[in-house]
Write an enzyme that holds these catalytic residues in place. Structure first.
Site, PDB file in Angstrom:
ATOM      1  N   ARG A 147       0.870  -1.184   0.000  1.00 55.93           N
ATOM      2  CA  ARG A 147       0.000   0.000   0.000  1.00 55.93           C
ATOM      3  C   ARG A 147       0.902   1.227   0.000  1.00 55.93           C
ATOM      4  NH1 ARG A 147      -3.612   2.581   4.907  1.00 55.93           N
ATOM      5  NH2 ARG A 147      -1.659   3.654   5.267  1.00 55.93           N
ATOM      6  N   TYR A 159      -2.490  12.129   6.845  1.00 54.77           N
ATOM      7  CA  TYR A 159      -2.696  10.894   7.593  1.00 54.77           C
ATOM      8  C   TYR A 159      -2.169   9.709   6.769  1.00 54.77           C
ATOM      9  CZ  TYR A 159      -5.045   7.212  10.217  1.00 54.77           C
ATOM     10  OH  TYR A 159      -5.303   6.097  10.971  1.00 54.77           O
ATOM     11  N   ASP A 211      -4.972   3.964  -0.048  1.00 55.70           N
ATOM     12  CA  ASP A 211      -6.068   4.185   0.910  1.00 55.70           C
ATOM     13  C   ASP A 211      -6.433   5.667   0.928  1.00 55.70           C
ATOM     14  OD1 ASP A 211      -7.822   4.090   3.020  1.00 55.70           O
ATOM     15  OD2 ASP A 211      -6.471   2.993   4.368  1.00 55.70           O
ATOM     16  N   HIS A 213      -8.837   6.797   2.945  1.00 55.96           N
ATOM     17  CA  HIS A 213      -9.279   7.063   4.320  1.00 55.96           C
ATOM     18  C   HIS A 213     -10.584   7.863   4.353  1.00 55.96           C
ATOM     19  CE1 HIS A 213      -5.701   5.324   6.077  1.00 55.96           C
ATOM     20  NE2 HIS A 213      -4.919   6.125   5.384  1.00 55.96           N
ATOM     21  N   GLU A 237      -8.900   2.071  -1.589  1.00 56.99           N
ATOM     22  CA  GLU A 237      -9.575   1.764  -0.321  1.00 56.99           C
ATOM     23  C   GLU A 237     -10.330   2.964   0.242  1.00 56.99           C
ATOM     24  OE1 GLU A 237      -6.912   0.123   2.548  1.00 56.99           O
ATOM     25  OE2 GLU A 237      -8.222   0.639   4.221  1.00 56.99           O
ATOM     26  N   GLU A 263     -13.356  -1.033   6.940  1.00 59.81           N
ATOM     27  CA  GLU A 263     -12.639  -1.247   8.197  1.00 59.81           C
ATOM     28  C   GLU A 263     -13.366  -0.645   9.397  1.00 59.81           C
ATOM     29  OE1 GLU A 263      -8.908   0.466   7.014  1.00 59.81           O
ATOM     30  OE2 GLU A 263      -9.272   2.238   8.225  1.00 59.81           O
ATOM     31  N   ARG A 284     -13.333  -4.968   3.860  1.00 61.57           N
ATOM     32  CA  ARG A 284     -12.160  -4.607   4.654  1.00 61.57           C
ATOM     33  C   ARG A 284     -12.332  -4.784   6.154  1.00 61.57           C
ATOM     34  NH1 ARG A 284      -7.549  -3.907   4.900  1.00 61.57           N
ATOM     35  NH2 ARG A 284      -7.346  -1.809   5.686  1.00 61.57           N
ATOM     36  N   GLU A 340      -4.051  -7.344   5.240  1.00 67.80           N
ATOM     37  CA  GLU A 340      -3.144  -6.251   5.608  1.00 67.80           C
ATOM     38  C   GLU A 340      -2.238  -6.713   6.748  1.00 67.80           C
ATOM     39  OE1 GLU A 340      -5.190  -2.878   7.252  1.00 67.80           O
ATOM     40  OE2 GLU A 340      -3.502  -1.526   6.897  1.00 67.80           O
ATOM     41  N   TRP A 403     -13.743  11.377   8.061  1.00 67.78           N
ATOM     42  CA  TRP A 403     -12.862  10.254   7.884  1.00 67.78           C
ATOM     43  C   TRP A 403     -13.510   9.406   6.838  1.00 67.78           C
ATOM     44  CZ3 TRP A 403      -8.179   9.970   8.427  1.00 67.78           C
ATOM     45  CH2 TRP A 403      -7.504  10.426   9.565  1.00 67.78           C
TER      46      TRP A 403
END
Ligand code: KDG
Ligand code: MG
Length: 403
Positions: A147, A159, A211, A213, A237, A263, A284, A340, A403
């Protein structure tokens, strides 16, 4: 096989972890990961104040019944705190069942469906050059999937781009969250070119992931997916916050870049529209987030029906207990995609001795009965809890952002 003791252990060997430990009348123990990054004590209290007393005297062999008892019986369903707590109980019960049977948990789940668990590592850099150096580092250590996160010129901090590269930590210790600035326009100007340069440097044999996020709106994510098609990402992602499942229709109708989401999502209901409408390619979520092995299996079966695969979350806030459980799950499930893997620090590994192993881009679950991971309580006691938070994002004018 009555449960006679149920205890919560909170420790911070470099970062905070919450672990549930169950003991049966025969002295068999099982553990589960109950860590909810930045909200750890809420789950610790949910467990010790409400769940643990109700577990005493229950039959440890009744995993599904206990899951239903805690999920339906609470009246208040779902949510990250409750589902993390249920996940810890479920994981600990699978650990106990494996130990009693004398088998690693993956054997109870149907045995190996593959030879090893493909993992991806995290490379990040303040600029593309530094990111490429770290991708090299992973390739040299045998990784087949990486990643890549890159600092965005014009944004002071991003981030996912950290000073510490090997043991990247998403949360910061302190009395309040740190703040990052975000601008989708600035990000969208920089990131396609950055990822193209990484692809050019490594060719197409290496899987690349990225990602977002959750920080884009659907139309922005659709644009990004489209512009990244030539890079052929393994996945993009969390392009948008997952709770607006309908928003994914817009992304899907514009791009063939594979999408991974989940996630932060704990239940099968949170995935229903995105799976049944084939809006995502990878699920995820994790054993820790999604109510343990029992509920993750159900989400995964729904995904299998709709041609989606797993890509379990495995950042450092998922303890080695969760990682061990994830590997037993990953090796046994038909529609596995990727796992991951962010290695933990030596202090964390000391607190949670485990028998899973990394070699050449793959992880192997251990062969010990149960999950093959324990908690060394004396070592844990040396690392007391320290308040920590995930950062928050603000737009350039100070507005709180997603987020
Ligand atoms: O606790 C949140 C982190 O685990 C998460 O932000 C890291 O997005 C992440 C990832 O994909 O590992
Ligand atoms: Mg993520």
């Amino acid at each position: 096989m009555k449960i006679v003791d149920a205890r919560v252990i909170v420790c911070s060997p470099g970062r905070n972890f919450v672990t549930l430990k169950l003991t049966t009348e025969d002295g068999v123990t099982g553990i589960g990961d109950a860590t909810l990054n930045g909200r750890e004590l809420a789950v610790a209290s949910y467990l010790s104040d409400h769940v643990c007393p109700a577990l005493l005297g229950r039959d440890a062999s009744r995993i599904e019944d206990t899951w239903q008892y805690l999920y339906k019986g609470a009246y208040w369903r779902g949510g990250p705190v409750g589902m993390t707590a249920i996940g810890a109980v479920d994981t600990a019960l699978w650990d106990i069942k494996g130990k009693v049977a004398g088998l690693p948990v993956y054997q109870l789940l149907g045995g190996r469906a593959r030879d090893g668990v493909l993992v991806y590592g995290h490379a990040n850099g303040r600029d593309v050059g530094e990111a490429i150096e770290w991708v090299h580092d992973y390739v040299e250590r045998g990784y087949r999937a990486v990643r890549v996160q890159v600092g965005i010129p014009g944004l002071a901090s991003t981030y996912g781009v950290a000073d510490e590269k090997r043991y990247y930590e998403p949360a910061d210790r302190g009395a309040a969250p740190t703040e990052n600035l975000w601008s989708s326009e600035t990000y969208l100007r920089a990131i396609p070119d950055a990822l193209e340069r990484v692809r050019d440097a490594f060719g197409f044999d290496l899987h690349l992931l990225h990602d977002v996020h959750h920080r884009l709106r659907p139309i922005e994510a659709a644009e990004l997916g489209k512009r990244l098609e030539e890079v052929r990402l393994f996945w993009l992602e969390d392009p948008v916050p997952g709770e607006l499942q309908e928003g994914l229709r817009l992304i899907r109708s514009h791009t063939t870049t594979p999408i991974a989401i989940g996630e932060v999502l704990p239940t099968i209901w949170d995935f229903r529209t995105m799976l049944t409408e084939q809006l995502i390619d990878y699920v995820r979520t994790s054993v820790q987030r999604a109510g343990g092995i029992s509920h993750l299996r159900k989400i995964t079966s729904l995904a299998e029906l709709h041609h989606a695969r797993t890509g379990c979350h495995g950042a450092t806030d998922l303890s080695p207990v969760c990682m061990a459980a994830a590997l037993h799950f990953d090796i046994s499930v038909a529609n596995f995609g990727i796992q991951e893997y962010m290695p933990h620090t030596a202090e964390t590994d000391e607190v949670f001795p485990h028998d899973y192993r990394y070699a050449n881009g793959y992880l192997q679950p251990g062969e010990s009965p149960g999950l093959g991971v324990e908690i060394d309580e004396a070592a844990a006691a040396r690392f007391p809890y320290e308040r920590a938070y995930l950062p928050v994002n603000r737009l350039l004018d100070g507005t709180m952002h997603s987020w």
